[in-house]
Enzyme design. Sequence first.
Site, PDB file in Angstrom:
ATOM      1  N   CYS A   8     -68.057  59.466 100.198  1.00 59.96           N
ATOM      2  CA  CYS A   8     -67.084  58.983  99.081  1.00 59.96           C
ATOM      3  C   CYS A   8     -66.198  57.817  99.262  1.00 59.96           C
ATOM      4  CB  CYS A   8     -66.537  60.285  98.575  1.00 59.96           C
ATOM      5  SG  CYS A   8     -65.749  59.786  96.676  1.00 59.96           S
ATOM      6  N   ASP A 131     -61.363  71.086  96.945  1.00 53.81           N
ATOM      7  CA  ASP A 131     -60.852  70.181  97.908  1.00 53.81           C
ATOM      8  C   ASP A 131     -59.484  70.651  98.119  1.00 53.81           C
ATOM      9  OD1 ASP A 131     -60.046  67.698  98.877  1.00 53.81           O
ATOM     10  OD2 ASP A 131     -59.904  66.368  97.408  1.00 53.81           O
TER      11      ASP A 131
END
Length: 233
Positions: A8, A131
């Site tokens: 990412c 996360d």
Amino acid sequence: MPLLVKICGLSTRETLDVALEGGADMVGFVFFPPSPRHISLETARELGSRAKGRAVKVALTVDADDATLENIVETLRPDILQLHGKETTARLRDIKAKFGLPLMKALPVETAADLASLPGYAGVADRILFDARAPKDATRPGGLGAPFDWHVLENLDLALPYMVSGGLNADNVAEAVRVTRAGGVDVSSGVEGTPGVKDPELIRAFIRAARATQPSSPLPVHGERSPAQRAGG
């Protein structure tokens, strides 16, 4: 089921090519100005066309309005929208109805109490990303390079596909997968030399390390049965 690897925060042709050539399954592009990984629509158009057909394109946004999402979808033509803000389940339904794209909802995790909202999101999203919870004084979401306690997910019973992120790197990704049994891993700062600047060698090393491990008991994709379930009839 093969482990999904997502790189990412890609922002240059060079690092995108390294991720693609290394075999990343997903490549993520950030559309959030406070982030050092934020890219312009012009860059998104170039990188998106470069990644087309080679990996799943993921657009990361944070509490974006419809106009912003429309510009991103039109320019990048993502395969998945990653919602990394405080979007409600109602907002997810609206986005899915308007744009017709699969949604990956990021959930910040610090303790087991943070999983309370999971059932609601799991009923709307197509994939969950666990996360690390951002520090209280942070100006953007995510663990900002710090992992969360993976044991929070140790006994998770979730049919929906899920991934983990936050503080992952080539040295700890195998342990993260072992503990969480996640079907995918997502890395950003763990493959950077400085914030927002990806390091080609770190990208290659992470993908190699992730490929060397597999979930010990991979959870089935929604609608499928696990090997144990099949064995039991």
